[in-house]
Design a protein around this motif. Structure first.
Motif, PDB file in Angstrom:
ATOM      1  N   HIS A   2     -36.910 -53.180 -40.968  1.00 63.15           N
ATOM      2  CA  HIS A   2     -37.521 -53.424 -39.658  1.00 63.15           C
ATOM      3  C   HIS A   2     -36.552 -52.904 -38.605  1.00 63.15           C
ATOM      4  CE1 HIS A   2     -39.768 -55.081 -36.387  1.00 63.15           C
ATOM      5  NE2 HIS A   2     -38.832 -55.936 -36.050  1.00 63.15           N
TER       6      HIS A   2
ATOM      7  N   ARG B  89     -34.667 -64.126 -40.983  1.00 63.63           N
ATOM      8  CA  ARG B  89     -35.604 -64.916 -41.777  1.00 63.63           C
ATOM      9  C   ARG B  89     -35.943 -64.225 -43.104  1.00 63.63           C
ATOM     10  NH1 ARG B  89     -38.758 -69.124 -39.274  1.00 63.63           N
ATOM     11  NH2 ARG B  89     -38.013 -69.549 -37.149  1.00 63.63           N
ATOM     12  N   ALA B  90     -36.024 -62.903 -43.079  1.00 61.47           N
ATOM     13  CA  ALA B  90     -36.299 -62.170 -44.318  1.00 61.47           C
ATOM     14  C   ALA B  90     -35.208 -62.460 -45.351  1.00 61.47           C
ATOM     15  CB  ALA B  90     -36.395 -60.672 -44.041  1.00 61.47           C
ATOM     16  N   LYS B  91     -33.958 -62.472 -44.894  1.00 61.60           N
ATOM     17  CA  LYS B  91     -32.833 -62.782 -45.781  1.00 61.60           C
ATOM     18  C   LYS B  91     -32.891 -64.230 -46.258  1.00 61.60           C
ATOM     19  CE  LYS B  91     -29.782 -59.731 -46.880  1.00 61.60           C
ATOM     20  NZ  LYS B  91     -29.792 -59.245 -48.256  1.00 61.60           N
TER      21      LYS B  91
ATOM     22  N   THR C 284     -31.855 -55.795 -46.717  1.00 61.57           N
ATOM     23  CA  THR C 284     -32.553 -55.545 -45.459  1.00 61.57           C
ATOM     24  C   THR C 284     -31.942 -54.331 -44.772  1.00 61.57           C
ATOM     25  OG1 THR C 284     -31.120 -57.169 -44.390  1.00 61.57           O
ATOM     26  CG2 THR C 284     -33.315 -57.910 -45.055  1.00 61.57           C
TER      27      THR C 284
ATOM     28  N   TRP D  87     -44.128 -65.742 -38.693  1.00 63.12           N
ATOM     29  CA  TRP D  87     -43.255 -65.785 -39.865  1.00 63.12           C
ATOM     30  C   TRP D  87     -44.018 -66.049 -41.153  1.00 63.12           C
ATOM     31  CZ3 TRP D  87     -40.192 -63.069 -37.594  1.00 63.12           C
ATOM     32  CH2 TRP D  87     -39.613 -63.370 -36.364  1.00 63.12           C
TER      33      TRP D  87
ATOM     34  N   MET E  14     -42.734 -60.777 -47.932  1.00 56.21           N
ATOM     35  CA  MET E  14     -41.537 -61.075 -48.714  1.00 56.21           C
ATOM     36  C   MET E  14     -41.869 -61.680 -50.075  1.00 56.21           C
ATOM     37  SD  MET E  14     -39.179 -59.845 -46.893  1.00 56.21           S
ATOM     38  CE  MET E  14     -37.742 -60.364 -47.829  1.00 56.21           C
TER      39      MET E  14
ATOM     40  N   LEU F 299     -36.346 -61.736 -37.227  1.00 57.78           N
ATOM     41  CA  LEU F 299     -37.122 -61.318 -38.389  1.00 57.78           C
ATOM     42  C   LEU F 299     -36.202 -60.953 -39.547  1.00 57.78           C
ATOM     43  CD1 LEU F 299     -40.242 -59.061 -38.513  1.00 57.78           C
ATOM     44  CD2 LEU F 299     -38.324 -58.601 -40.039  1.00 57.78           C
TER      45      LEU F 299
ATOM     46  N   LEU G 105     -44.717 -62.610 -42.274  1.00 57.36           N
ATOM     47  CA  LEU G 105     -43.514 -62.066 -42.903  1.00 57.36           C
ATOM     48  C   LEU G 105     -43.382 -62.590 -44.336  1.00 57.36           C
ATOM     49  CD1 LEU G 105     -40.792 -60.550 -42.889  1.00 57.36           C
ATOM     50  CD2 LEU G 105     -39.774 -62.598 -41.846  1.00 57.36           C
ATOM     51  N   LYS G 106     -43.645 -63.868 -44.523  1.00 57.42           N
ATOM     52  CA  LYS G 106     -43.553 -64.469 -45.859  1.00 57.42           C
ATOM     53  C   LYS G 106     -44.548 -63.823 -46.824  1.00 57.42           C
ATOM     54  CE  LYS G 106     -43.408 -68.970 -48.198  1.00 57.42           C
ATOM     55  NZ  LYS G 106     -44.271 -68.569 -49.326  1.00 57.42           N
TER      56      LYS G 106
ATOM     57  N   LEU H 245     -36.483 -54.412 -47.451  1.00 56.53           N
ATOM     58  CA  LEU H 245     -37.263 -54.827 -46.270  1.00 56.53           C
ATOM     59  C   LEU H 245     -36.632 -54.169 -45.058  1.00 56.53           C
ATOM     60  CD1 LEU H 245     -37.538 -56.876 -43.657  1.00 56.53           C
ATOM     61  CD2 LEU H 245     -39.552 -56.501 -45.094  1.00 56.53           C
TER      62      LEU H 245
END
Length: 296
Positions: A163, A190-192, A200, A147, A154, A187, A150-151, A161
């Motif tokens: 996926h 967490r992106a949100k 997303t 993650w 982001m 994922l 991912l950060k 984003l």
């Protein structure tokens, strides 16, 4: 399971258009040593996108994937070393193509600690430095659940984003390699959580043995993590060695699925036999941004 040939329906046949735009884009990609998922994954829309819309989805981090998903035509094996000049070449290509929206994806790079997140971030920055008015969508791998990686992506605030879930829960382990259904949902969640205002997006292909009810359940799962955009397309077998096609869905069935998606609250749903994750992406970003702005 032995290879079983299913005759392709008329609605899946596409026109080959090798006009000036197509030839020019191909020459430019080769000249800059760039890869596109359009070519590597044998996308059925390549002639429409390249020849008519002059759009392409850039594939960074090389053209060799560390995974071997049963639906995918991209080469698998041991990847080459990282090319830190690649982000700048992508940005130059975006500038030459005069793109208003660009999509950047990659092979899976499980050999890298961050899965290639740093190159994704560098590519977003490079595109924006040269093309400040171009929106950037990234279609990322799962980074094996890293993650922090991912950060890294982001934090660069891509406009979308993306996926892909790829398939329904019951078919996930058979269709995908190493990727996990729940990890994909995590994922997206967490992106949100990291950037609530960034839309997303996720995609599934159908025709690999799922039921209609399972497709609807997948929609619910994606809405459960506040996914904004969903694309749905027909799985097409790249070679005889790949996963067999279980069913060809009709255009009417895709229209029904589009309605089902909107009924569940997606901002945009692209659903059709030849739809792929980046198909009409330039239109999707407008819908998502308008809906996000209206909800604020």
């Amino acid at each position: 399971m032995p290879y079983e040939h299913k005759r392709k329906p008329e609605w899946l046949k596409t026109k080959i258009n090798v006009n000036h735009n197509y030839r020019e884009l191909k020459k430019m990609m080769r000249g800059k040593t760039l890869h596109t998922v359009c070519e590597e994954a044998k996308c059925p829309n390549i002639h429409e996108c390249w020849a008519v819309h002059r759009t392409a989805t850039f594939m960074i981090l090389g053209d060799i994937c560390t995974r071997a998903c049963r639906f995918c035509a991209v080469k698998t094996g041991l990847p080459t070393e990282l090319d830190w000049q690649e982000p700048e070449r992508v940005a130059e290509a975006v500038e030459q193509m005069k793109l208003k929206h660009t999509v950047v994806t990659s092979v899976a790079r499980d050999d890298l600690a961050d899965g290639g997140a740093a190159i994704f971030a560098a590519t977003i920055r490079a595109i924006r430095e040269r093309n400040p008015f171009t929106s950037v969508e990234v279609l990322i791998p799962d980074f094996q659940g890293n993650w922090e990686a991912l950060k890294t992506v982001m934090d660069e605030r891509p406009d979308i984003l993306n996926h892909n879930l790829e398939t329904v829960r019951s078919r996930s382990d058979r269709v995908r390699s190493k990727a996990k259904y729940e990890r994909t949902l995590e994922l997206l969640r967490r992106a949100k959580e990291m950037q609530p205002d960034i839309p997303t997006k996720s995609s599934i292909m159908i025709g690999v043995g799922e039921t209609w009810e399972e497709i609807l359940e997948t929609m619910e799962d994606l809405r459960g993590v506040n996914c904004n955009i969903m694309t749905i397309g027909q799985y097409l077998q790249p070679t005889k060695k790949h996963l067999n096609i279980d069913k060809y869905y009709t255009p009417k069935e895709f229209v029904k699925l589009r309605k089902e998606g909107f009924a569940r609250g997606f901002d945009h749903v692209e659903s059709g036999p030849l739809v792929r994750s980046s198909y009409h992406a330039h239109e999707q970003v407008k819908s998502a941004q308008q809906s996000t702005a209206a909800g604020q």
